[in-house]
Design an enzyme around this catalytic site. Sequence first.
Site, PDB file in Angstrom:
ATOM      1  N   HIS A 180       0.857  -1.188   0.000  1.00  0.00           N
ATOM      2  CA  HIS A 180       0.000   0.000   0.000  1.00  0.00           C
ATOM      3  C   HIS A 180       0.895   1.241   0.000  1.00  0.00           C
ATOM      4  O   HIS A 180       1.935   1.267   0.668  1.00  0.00           O
ATOM      5  CB  HIS A 180      -0.896  -0.013   1.237  1.00  0.00           C
ATOM      6  CG  HIS A 180      -1.883   1.108   1.292  1.00  0.00           C
ATOM      7  ND1 HIS A 180      -1.527   2.371   1.706  1.00  0.00           N
ATOM      8  CD2 HIS A 180      -3.199   1.159   0.978  1.00  0.00           C
ATOM      9  CE1 HIS A 180      -2.589   3.155   1.656  1.00  0.00           C
ATOM     10  NE2 HIS A 180      -3.618   2.445   1.210  1.00  0.00           N
ATOM     11  N   ASP A 183       0.933   4.189   1.429  1.00  0.00           N
ATOM     12  CA  ASP A 183       1.318   4.739   2.728  1.00  0.00           C
ATOM     13  C   ASP A 183       2.285   3.821   3.460  1.00  0.00           C
ATOM     14  O   ASP A 183       3.205   4.287   4.144  1.00  0.00           O
ATOM     15  CB  ASP A 183       0.078   4.977   3.596  1.00  0.00           C
ATOM     16  CG  ASP A 183      -0.844   6.047   3.043  1.00  0.00           C
ATOM     17  OD1 ASP A 183      -0.336   6.970   2.375  1.00  0.00           O
ATOM     18  OD2 ASP A 183      -2.061   5.955   3.253  1.00  0.00           O
ATOM     19  N   LYS A 184       2.086   2.520   3.314  1.00  0.00           N
ATOM     20  CA  LYS A 184       2.962   1.580   4.007  1.00  0.00           C
ATOM     21  C   LYS A 184       4.340   1.491   3.351  1.00  0.00           C
ATOM     22  O   LYS A 184       5.334   1.215   4.027  1.00  0.00           O
ATOM     23  CB  LYS A 184       2.303   0.202   4.053  1.00  0.00           C
ATOM     24  CG  LYS A 184       1.296   0.087   5.172  1.00  0.00           C
ATOM     25  CD  LYS A 184       1.987   0.067   6.505  1.00  0.00           C
ATOM     26  CE  LYS A 184       1.217   0.820   7.543  1.00  0.00           C
ATOM     27  NZ  LYS A 184       2.006   1.230   8.690  1.00  0.00           N
ATOM     28  N   GLU A 210      10.488  11.635   6.817  1.00  0.00           N
ATOM     29  CA  GLU A 210       9.199  11.523   6.143  1.00  0.00           C
ATOM     30  C   GLU A 210       9.429  11.115   4.690  1.00  0.00           C
ATOM     31  O   GLU A 210      10.392  11.541   4.051  1.00  0.00           O
ATOM     32  CB  GLU A 210       8.440  12.851   6.174  1.00  0.00           C
ATOM     33  CG  GLU A 210       8.401  13.519   7.542  1.00  0.00           C
ATOM     34  CD  GLU A 210       7.617  12.742   8.583  1.00  0.00           C
ATOM     35  OE1 GLU A 210       6.834  11.844   8.195  1.00  0.00           O
ATOM     36  OE2 GLU A 210       7.781  13.014   9.778  1.00  0.00           O
ATOM     37  N   GLU A 239      14.363  15.746   9.374  1.00  0.00           N
ATOM     38  CA  GLU A 239      15.524  16.240  10.114  1.00  0.00           C
ATOM     39  C   GLU A 239      16.269  15.062  10.712  1.00  0.00           C
ATOM     40  O   GLU A 239      15.649  14.218  11.379  1.00  0.00           O
ATOM     41  CB  GLU A 239      15.090  17.193  11.234  1.00  0.00           C
ATOM     42  CG  GLU A 239      14.271  18.393  10.766  1.00  0.00           C
ATOM     43  CD  GLU A 239      12.817  18.053  10.523  1.00  0.00           C
ATOM     44  OE1 GLU A 239      12.293  18.489   9.469  1.00  0.00           O
ATOM     45  OE2 GLU A 239      12.223  17.351  11.336  1.00  0.00           O
ATOM     46  N   LYS A 258      -5.871  -4.187   0.591  1.00  0.00           N
ATOM     47  CA  LYS A 258      -6.500  -3.806   1.848  1.00  0.00           C
ATOM     48  C   LYS A 258      -7.393  -4.943   2.325  1.00  0.00           C
ATOM     49  O   LYS A 258      -7.959  -5.687   1.524  1.00  0.00           O
ATOM     50  CB  LYS A 258      -7.370  -2.558   1.678  1.00  0.00           C
ATOM     51  CG  LYS A 258      -6.622  -1.252   1.508  1.00  0.00           C
ATOM     52  CD  LYS A 258      -7.617  -0.088   1.495  1.00  0.00           C
ATOM     53  CE  LYS A 258      -6.905   1.250   1.497  1.00  0.00           C
ATOM     54  NZ  LYS A 258      -7.880   2.375   1.570  1.00  0.00           N
ATOM     55  N   PHE A 316      -8.885  -4.134  -9.929  1.00  0.00           N
ATOM     56  CA  PHE A 316      -7.844  -3.470  -9.140  1.00  0.00           C
ATOM     57  C   PHE A 316      -6.497  -3.823  -9.771  1.00  0.00           C
ATOM     58  O   PHE A 316      -5.693  -4.524  -9.184  1.00  0.00           O
ATOM     59  CB  PHE A 316      -7.927  -3.918  -7.688  1.00  0.00           C
ATOM     60  CG  PHE A 316      -7.055  -3.160  -6.711  1.00  0.00           C
ATOM     61  CD1 PHE A 316      -6.207  -2.140  -7.110  1.00  0.00           C
ATOM     62  CD2 PHE A 316      -7.083  -3.475  -5.354  1.00  0.00           C
ATOM     63  CE1 PHE A 316      -5.405  -1.450  -6.215  1.00  0.00           C
ATOM     64  CE2 PHE A 316      -6.288  -2.789  -4.442  1.00  0.00           C
ATOM     65  CZ  PHE A 316      -5.450  -1.792  -4.868  1.00  0.00           C
ATOM     66  N   ASP A 368      -2.289   5.779  -6.220  1.00  0.00           N
ATOM     67  CA  ASP A 368      -2.554   6.733  -5.142  1.00  0.00           C
ATOM     68  C   ASP A 368      -1.227   7.153  -4.531  1.00  0.00           C
ATOM     69  O   ASP A 368      -0.315   6.337  -4.387  1.00  0.00           O
ATOM     70  CB  ASP A 368      -3.439   6.085  -4.072  1.00  0.00           C
ATOM     71  CG  ASP A 368      -4.029   7.079  -3.095  1.00  0.00           C
ATOM     72  OD1 ASP A 368      -3.899   8.301  -3.337  1.00  0.00           O
ATOM     73  OD2 ASP A 368      -4.619   6.642  -2.090  1.00  0.00           O
ATOM     74  N   ALA A 369      -1.112   8.425  -4.177  1.00  0.00           N
ATOM     75  CA  ALA A 369       0.094   8.892  -3.480  1.00  0.00           C
ATOM     76  C   ALA A 369       0.129   8.322  -2.065  1.00  0.00           C
ATOM     77  O   ALA A 369      -0.908   8.009  -1.469  1.00  0.00           O
ATOM     78  CB  ALA A 369       0.122  10.418  -3.435  1.00  0.00           C
ATOM     79  N   ARG A 400       0.397   7.933   7.829  1.00  0.00           N
ATOM     80  CA  ARG A 400      -0.999   8.200   7.507  1.00  0.00           C
ATOM     81  C   ARG A 400      -1.924   7.035   7.846  1.00  0.00           C
ATOM     82  O   ARG A 400      -3.121   7.107   7.637  1.00  0.00           O
ATOM     83  CB  ARG A 400      -1.141   8.565   6.020  1.00  0.00           C
ATOM     84  CG  ARG A 400      -2.431   9.294   5.713  1.00  0.00           C
ATOM     85  CD  ARG A 400      -2.367  10.087   4.438  1.00  0.00           C
ATOM     86  NE  ARG A 400      -2.121   9.265   3.252  1.00  0.00           N
ATOM     87  CZ  ARG A 400      -2.169   9.760   2.014  1.00  0.00           C
ATOM     88  NH1 ARG A 400      -2.446  11.031   1.805  1.00  0.00           N
ATOM     89  NH2 ARG A 400      -1.922   8.976   0.978  1.00  0.00           N
ATOM     90  N   LYS A 401      -1.379   5.967   8.384  1.00  0.00           N
ATOM     91  CA  LYS A 401      -2.208   4.810   8.740  1.00  0.00           C
ATOM     92  C   LYS A 401      -2.108   4.533  10.248  1.00  0.00           C
ATOM     93  O   LYS A 401      -1.827   3.418  10.685  1.00  0.00           O
ATOM     94  CB  LYS A 401      -1.769   3.589   7.927  1.00  0.00           C
ATOM     95  CG  LYS A 401      -2.239   3.627   6.480  1.00  0.00           C
ATOM     96  CD  LYS A 401      -3.745   3.430   6.373  1.00  0.00           C
ATOM     97  CE  LYS A 401      -4.232   3.528   4.945  1.00  0.00           C
ATOM     98  NZ  LYS A 401      -4.328   4.935   4.496  1.00  0.00           N
ATOM     99  N   LYS A 438      10.732   7.840  13.124  1.00  0.00           N
ATOM    100  CA  LYS A 438      11.092   8.627  14.302  1.00  0.00           C
ATOM    101  C   LYS A 438      11.975   7.804  15.235  1.00  0.00           C
ATOM    102  O   LYS A 438      11.659   6.641  15.523  1.00  0.00           O
ATOM    103  CB  LYS A 438       9.843   9.073  15.056  1.00  0.00           C
ATOM    104  CG  LYS A 438       8.934   9.971  14.243  1.00  0.00           C
ATOM    105  CD  LYS A 438       7.664  10.323  15.005  1.00  0.00           C
ATOM    106  CE  LYS A 438       6.747  11.208  14.164  1.00  0.00           C
ATOM    107  NZ  LYS A 438       5.487  11.513  14.866  1.00  0.00           N
ATOM    108  N   LYS A 467      11.487  10.392  20.420  1.00  0.00           N
ATOM    109  CA  LYS A 467      10.157  10.933  20.120  1.00  0.00           C
ATOM    110  C   LYS A 467       9.118  10.108  20.874  1.00  0.00           C
ATOM    111  O   LYS A 467       8.856   8.952  20.524  1.00  0.00           O
ATOM    112  CB  LYS A 467       9.871  10.883  18.616  1.00  0.00           C
ATOM    113  CG  LYS A 467      10.462  12.034  17.817  1.00  0.00           C
ATOM    114  CD  LYS A 467      11.936  11.944  17.655  1.00  0.00           C
ATOM    115  CE  LYS A 467      12.463  12.974  16.652  1.00  0.00           C
ATOM    116  NZ  LYS A 467      13.939  12.941  16.576  1.00  0.00           N
ATOM    117  N   ASP A 515       5.968  10.211  20.992  1.00  0.00           N
ATOM    118  CA  ASP A 515       4.769   9.718  20.337  1.00  0.00           C
ATOM    119  C   ASP A 515       4.996   8.333  19.748  1.00  0.00           C
ATOM    120  O   ASP A 515       4.037   7.621  19.446  1.00  0.00           O
ATOM    121  CB  ASP A 515       4.229  10.677  19.267  1.00  0.00           C
ATOM    122  CG  ASP A 515       5.278  11.275  18.374  1.00  0.00           C
ATOM    123  OD1 ASP A 515       6.452  10.890  18.487  1.00  0.00           O
ATOM    124  OD2 ASP A 515       4.927  12.148  17.565  1.00  0.00           O
TER     125      ASP A 515
END
Length: 413
Positions: free
Chosen positions: A17, A19-20, A63, A76, A195, A261, A269-270, A275-276, A296, A300, A302
């Site tokens: 995917h 995002d992955k 990122e 960074e 998915k 598909f 898709d970008a 984002r997941k 990260k 960090k 989070d």
Amino acid sequence: MSDSPYLFTSESVTEGHPDKICDQISDAILDAIIAKETELAQNGYVAPDGQKADPSKIRVACETLVTTGLVMLAGEIRTQAYIDFDEIARGVIRDIGYTRAKFGFDADTCAVINAIHEQSPDIAQGVDDSFEHRNQDEDELDRLGAGDQGMVFGYACDETAQFMPMPIHLAHRLAQGLANLRKDGTLEYLRPDGKTQVTLRYEDGRPAAVQTLLISTQHAENVSTDTIRTDLQKHLIEPLLDEEDIPYVDAELLVNPTGRFVIGGPMGDAGLTGRKTIVDTYGGVGRHGGGGFSGKDCTKVDRSGAYAARWVAKNVVAAGLAKRCEVQVAYAIGVARPLSISIDTFGTEEVDRKRIEAAVEQTFDLRPGAIIRDLDLNRPIYRQTAAYGHFGRDCFPWEQLDRVEELRSAVES
């Protein structure tokens, strides 16, 4: 949750995917930096400016964006190590399976743009030397300040052997199963993007049966939806659900409901890192602090704080103190000690909730420096987290059940 019957749905996505792909590239870069910095430190490397190589000093916030024919890296980073960002990105894409232009993306022909720069010194000063340490606190674990402000959540329940909610557990297993069938050649027409989505019916607050299964998988041009459905029932769905021992005979099965598909991955898709977040955590069960994990380093909170909160929640449930547990921890940037620790057991507790909270604070040290020490987080272990969930797999140190007896003793004392 209510004792009345209800439905709950969670989704997962495959490693192909968009995002992955980004999450895996970002974490592969993090792993490469940790590994190289560790090697330099072991060899006694000292930079021209006098800085010694030290894996605890690296800072990474990487990122990734992917789209048709393009990978872009930003963020960074602070490190003494040199790594080949271009080759790492291409290697991840190649491992996932995007190796031919007809798949919509090709590891060897896509462009890679690197826009990474050094971490801000304003952020670095508070993380390297925390508020407490600057104010003459002698505890060395207070030296490392949190890398950002914010709150994190961890969750565990007794629905599965992995202490995960059943819907996200099944969705991940289906998604990983799709990738396995593609990679081992069982279903050669499958492509990397896909998915899964699982809807469960709950009765008396417990998983009772599968209500709906949805699988969307990228595929070769010349295969029909009926063939894909039949093959997935035989090779994936029935073996997996029989093993999980949950009723599914009457479940609705939706396979590629658009009917086609073929175009997938970054061509369809970008994709973006982080984002997941709900796929990465508990599938919508429990709350989420909002921060993504991948790319990260462990200063960090989070990321590391969310891992620690899961560690706490899982040990609470495994200790038999509650059937469900959600842990919230709040941090301030540059401050080592958490601002707050809160525990919700949703009325499933076996002892008074205040006693559980006291036992947690006695048993776990949730300062960033202590989390990194106790979970041994300065290691290149992160790429494997970036697909199929950060929780519920025993290979991760935050999944260990090493504080169960301490929690029980603390509650009883």
